[in-house]
Every structure is written in C-alpha cells, then in structure tokens.
Write a protein that holds these residues in place. Structure first.
Motif, mmCIF file in Angstrom:
data_model
loop_
_atom_site.group_PDB
_atom_site.id
_atom_site.type_symbol
_atom_site.label_atom_id
_atom_site.label_comp_id
_atom_site.label_asym_id
_atom_site.label_seq_id
_atom_site.Cartn_x
_atom_site.Cartn_y
_atom_site.Cartn_z
ATOM 1 N N VAL A 197 -9.155 28.504 39.889
ATOM 2 C CA VAL A 197 -8.934 28.290 38.672
ATOM 3 C C VAL A 197 -7.701 29.251 38.014
ATOM 4 N N GLY A 198 -6.914 28.882 37.224
ATOM 5 C CA GLY A 198 -5.730 29.811 36.974
ATOM 6 C C GLY A 198 -5.770 30.676 35.757
ATOM 7 N N ILE A 199 -5.225 31.824 35.949
ATOM 8 C CA ILE A 199 -5.164 32.682 34.866
ATOM 9 C C ILE A 199 -3.539 33.234 34.705
ATOM 10 N N TRP A 200 -2.923 33.551 33.882
ATOM 11 C CA TRP A 200 -1.504 34.002 33.755
ATOM 12 C C TRP A 200 -1.336 35.319 34.164
ATOM 13 N N SER A 201 -0.266 35.564 35.000
ATOM 14 C CA SER A 201 -0.253 36.925 35.651
ATOM 15 C C SER A 201 0.125 37.946 34.721
ATOM 16 N N ARG A 202 0.573 37.499 33.465
ATOM 17 C CA ARG A 202 1.092 38.544 32.631
ATOM 18 C C ARG A 202 -0.311 39.059 31.694
ATOM 19 N N SER A 203 -1.467 38.274 31.976
ATOM 20 C CA SER A 203 -2.542 38.304 31.102
ATOM 21 C C SER A 203 -3.388 39.591 31.542
ATOM 22 N N THR A 204 -3.812 40.447 30.768
ATOM 23 C CA THR A 204 -4.619 41.636 31.251
ATOM 24 C C THR A 204 -6.165 41.501 30.566
ATOM 25 N N TRP A 205 -6.498 40.521 29.826
ATOM 26 C CA TRP A 205 -7.737 40.290 29.273
ATOM 27 C C TRP A 205 -8.057 38.685 29.177
ATOM 28 N N ASN A 206 -8.877 38.204 29.955
ATOM 29 C CA ASN A 206 -8.953 36.738 29.793
ATOM 30 C C ASN A 206 -10.606 36.677 30.470
ATOM 31 N N ASN A 207 -11.090 35.354 30.411
ATOM 32 C CA ASN A 207 -12.407 35.199 30.637
ATOM 33 C C ASN A 207 -12.888 33.681 30.902
ATOM 34 N N PRO A 208 -13.721 33.326 31.543
ATOM 35 C CA PRO A 208 -14.159 32.185 31.720
ATOM 36 C C PRO A 208 -14.885 31.578 30.268
ATOM 37 N N GLU A 209 -14.847 30.347 30.277
ATOM 38 C CA GLU A 209 -15.697 29.863 29.139
ATOM 39 C C GLU A 209 -16.675 28.666 29.602
ATOM 40 N N PRO A 210 -17.828 28.936 30.212
ATOM 41 C CA PRO A 210 -18.635 27.902 30.374
ATOM 42 C C PRO A 210 -19.364 27.230 29.582
ATOM 43 N N GLU A 211 -19.193 25.779 29.600
ATOM 44 C CA GLU A 211 -19.388 24.761 28.561
ATOM 45 C C GLU A 211 -19.887 23.484 28.989
ATOM 46 N N LEU A 212 -20.779 22.712 28.262
ATOM 47 C CA LEU A 212 -21.025 21.463 28.292
ATOM 48 C C LEU A 212 -19.820 20.414 28.199
ATOM 49 N N VAL A 213 -19.706 19.609 28.750
ATOM 50 C CA VAL A 213 -18.414 18.535 28.359
ATOM 51 C C VAL A 213 -19.024 17.292 28.293
ATOM 52 N N LEU A 214 -18.740 16.526 27.270
ATOM 53 C CA LEU A 214 -19.139 15.345 27.210
ATOM 54 C C LEU A 214 -18.131 14.259 27.572
ATOM 55 N N ALA A 215 -18.528 13.229 28.272
ATOM 56 C CA ALA A 215 -17.719 11.998 28.519
ATOM 57 C C ALA A 215 -17.960 11.055 27.639
ATOM 58 N N VAL A 216 -16.962 10.730 26.885
ATOM 59 C CA VAL A 216 -16.769 9.817 25.728
ATOM 60 C C VAL A 216 -16.049 8.786 25.822
ATOM 61 N N ASN A 229 -15.246 24.608 32.521
ATOM 62 C CA ASN A 229 -14.485 26.304 32.321
ATOM 63 C C ASN A 229 -13.480 26.146 31.598
ATOM 64 N N ASP A 230 -13.504 26.370 30.458
ATOM 65 C CA ASP A 230 -12.260 26.381 29.265
ATOM 66 C C ASP A 230 -11.633 27.881 29.535
ATOM 67 N N VAL A 231 -11.006 28.001 30.706
ATOM 68 C CA VAL A 231 -10.259 29.281 30.867
ATOM 69 C C VAL A 231 -9.569 29.971 29.700
ATOM 70 N N ASN A 232 -9.668 31.246 29.383
ATOM 71 C CA ASN A 232 -9.031 31.505 28.205
ATOM 72 C C ASN A 232 -8.372 32.954 28.291
ATOM 73 N N LEU A 233 -7.171 33.035 27.882
ATOM 74 C CA LEU A 233 -6.556 34.299 27.754
ATOM 75 C C LEU A 233 -6.765 34.952 26.654
ATOM 76 N N ARG A 234 -7.642 36.035 26.453
ATOM 77 C CA ARG A 234 -7.887 36.609 25.221
ATOM 78 C C ARG A 234 -6.834 37.210 24.450
ATOM 79 N N ASP A 235 -5.905 37.997 25.552
ATOM 80 C CA ASP A 235 -4.735 38.796 24.996
ATOM 81 C C ASP A 235 -3.762 37.947 24.238
#
Length: 389
Positions: A197-216, A229-235
């Motif tokens: 899973v990828g994070i931008w190399s410029r990001s210094t504050w990031n986190n995973p987001e574990p989630e239920l995902v519905l198939a619709v 995993n809705d990977v997020n760059l917090r900064d």
C-alpha cells in the motif's frame, strides 16, 4: 517481515459457511478471473460472470455463486502462498472488485470526527495537534457522541460550537444532514491482500484507515462486504480540504480484500453492522500498535450511507464499493511525544474481522509500489480475447 505469518488468518473464521468471492490473476490468461471459494479450491465463474460487477448484479448473487458450475479450479492454498510471497508468475489474488466505482464516506465516527477537527486546526503540523486536541475535547468531547446527524439536537450543538469558534467543515458532515462522500480511487486501481500500500514520499504524517466496505450493485442493493484500507495522508489533507484528492488517491493507496463475502442467511447486513474491525501495525523498528473499530458506534447507518451515495441523484451502472468510515484515531505516539502515529516504510498493516478474514499489506512509497497499468480498456480487451465478452 514475512506475510506468510498471517496466512492462517486470511480466511474468515466461518469460511466453511461463507460465500466468498475472489479475483485472481492467472498469467496463462493474461488477465483476471472471478472465483468463489469452495472448500480448498477457487472455482472459476468467469465464463458465467466475466466481471464481479456481473456477478453482483445477479438477482441472488450468493445462491448463484454457491451453485454455478465451475469451468476450472485453482488450489486456494497455492494462490494464497504465491500472493503472500510476492510471486506474480503464478496465479495470485487481486482486489476482489473490478468495475465498481471506489467511493468512500468520511467522518462517520465521533472519534474520527474529532480527529478531523484537530487535523484542520493543526494545519498539518503534528506538533500543534496535542494542544488542539485538548481544546476540542474540552468543548465537545463529553456530549457530541450521542448526537444523531441531521437532528434538531445536532443543529443546536452546531450553534454552540460556532459560538466557541470551533465549528469545522468536518463537524458539518459529521453531525449535519449530509454525509461526506468522495471518490477514493479510479475503477480497477485498488490493490488486494499481500500487495504494497502506498504513501506519498513527501508525506510525513499519514495513517491507515481500517473500514467496512460494502459491495453495492447497480440497483443500489448492498449485496456483500469486505475489508478496506483507505490510506490517508494527514498532513496533506490537514493543509486544506481541497487537497483531499491528493491525500486519498495515489498509487496503491486503496486496498480491498481479501474476499467479498456475499450476504445470505448466514451473514446479513445486521451482522456487518455489528462487526468489530481490528487493526495491527507492526514496524521493522519494533513498533507495534493495535486498535479496534466497532461498527456499532458508527454515527450514520451503513445503508443510509449507501442511500446518500447512489439513487435518483446519482446512478452507478456497474455498482460501487463503499468505504463506510473508520473510528481509528492515530493518536498513539510513535516518533516523538505529542506527534501521534505516522507510517514508516515496511510497516505491515493487518486489518481483520472474524466474518471477513484478514487484509494484510506492507507500506511502501506510492512512487515505488508496482505501478497501476491494467485499466478498463485492458480488461475489456483481455476478456474479449478470451472469448468471455
């Protein structure tokens, strides 16, 4: 770290009673196949359902997947071993969705909502976050958890927060009438179990987001569920909400899997509503973090999120995969006191739920993760070349 250590947990605890849909890539075919887990084998449904979108649109997808004749099978243990060891020259798992639009809802848990306020007020600066967190909790932490989004009580709370100078766009979507819904990633770009899973190399504050995902499906029916995993760059997002796209949508920043579990008598939307989703992060530096998101604490019902995403206002003829949000609040300090959590390269992220199995990935820079090259045109050409369209 060896992802094979997680192989025993990939399947749901009650896999023998579950209808589990997978996608896998067989190099001999040059493209993906749709399969259902039957015992120790993955049964090929592709001649009858060339895409997962086709399967989910069946009037009774669980019954169809459970009984449809299989064109061939693959040993599930071999496919999993190849996937977790990084072999791509033999059949291996992909993300279990294909033509569905990858949508996500944000700020659906109170704790997440508070963290979004902190993110905004800290303007991407981790050092300021602890002081802002304390102030926000002082004003709203004690009572906002009982608010029903869009209610009169929520409107009164909004007035109080505005008077305190703490109103935020995140609180608007957290307790206001309209949910935050955004496009997480392009169609076919999601990665699956065992991938980076990828994070931008410029990001210094990031986190995973574990989630239920519905198939619709295309009619707006929630017909199954998986983990995401809705990977997020917090900064990045903290600097400006207008940077949400850059914070959320990067190479390998959307992970789904390991399977779509179809709803049936043994696993219903009510079971999904009651899930506890656990998160474990293990770093090469010896760091370890564990957290649990309880769907029972979600502020907006998952089916309300579906209704706010698709319907008369917006149609999705190939269906959607809908991330329903997370209560994971990455406040556990890793590098320095008061700075909270951020990823290091090589982190192993494990997201689990007893009825959905385990989604495990390794963190890399988005620029270094395998590039996304197989898009819609490639899928259509491959299926046509195999005589499946």
């Amino acid at each position: 770290m060896d992802l094979l250590d997680h192989s025993a947990a990939i399947l749901p605890e009650d896999a023998d009673r579950a209808v589990l849909i997978a996608r896998l890539h067989d190099p001999q075919d040059g493209g993906p196949s749709v399969a259902v887990l039957r015992g120790g084998d993955l049964a090929d449904l592709t001649p009858l359902a060339p895409t997962v979108a086709d399967l989910l649109d069946h009037p009774d997808p669980a019954a169809f997947a459970a009984t449809a004749p299989a064109a061939r099978t693959w040993p599930a243990a071999d496919v999993l071993h190849a996937t977790l060891t990084g072999r791509r020259d033999v059949p291996h798992y992909l993300a279990p969705c294909d033509l569905q639009v990858l949508k996500a809802c944000g700020v659906t848990f109170v704790r997440s909502m508070i963290e979004r306020v902190i993110e905004e007020r800290a303007a991407g600066d981790r050092a300021r976050a602890a002081a802002v967190r304390s102030r926000v909790r002082e004003v709203i932490g004690g009572h906002i958890g009982d608010l029903v989004p869009g209610s009169e009580a929520a409107a009164r709370a909004k007035d109080v927060l505005i008077a305190e100078g703490l109103w935020s766009q995140y609180l608007e979507v957290g307790i206001g009438p309209d949910a935050e819904v955004f496009t997480k990633a392009p169609v076919l770009s999601a990665v699956g179990v065992g991938s980076d899973v990828g994070i931008w190399s410029r990001s210094t504050w990031n986190n995973p987001e574990p989630e239920l995902v519905l198939a619709v499906d295309s009619r707006g029916r929630a017909v199954g569920a998986t983990l995401g995993n809705d990977v997020n760059l917090r900064d990045v997002e903290g600097r400006s909400a207008l940077l949400l796209g850059k914070a959320k949508d990067n190479n390998a920043s959307c992970s789904l899997g390991p399977f779509i579990r179809l709803f049936d008598d043994g696993f219903t939307i009510d079971d999904a509503r009651a899930l506890d989703i656990s998160l474990t992060i293990t770093g090469t530096d010896g760091f370890a973090l564990e957290s649990v998101s309880s769907l029972g604490e979600i502020s907006r019902d998952p089916l309300d999120l579906v209704a706010q995403t698709t319907g008369a206002l917006h149609q999705y003829p190939d269906g959607i995969m809908l991330f329903t949000g997370t209560m994971f609040a990455p406040t556990h300090d890793r590098d320095a006191p008061g700075e909270g959590f951020t990823h290091h390269l090589g982190d192993v992220v494990r997201i689990s739920a007893p009825h959905l199995g385990t989604l495990v990935n390794t963190v890399a820079h988005s620029e270094q993760a395998p590039p996304w090259t197989f898009g819609i045109r490639a899928l259509m050409a491959n299926l046509a070349g195999r005589g499946l369209l």
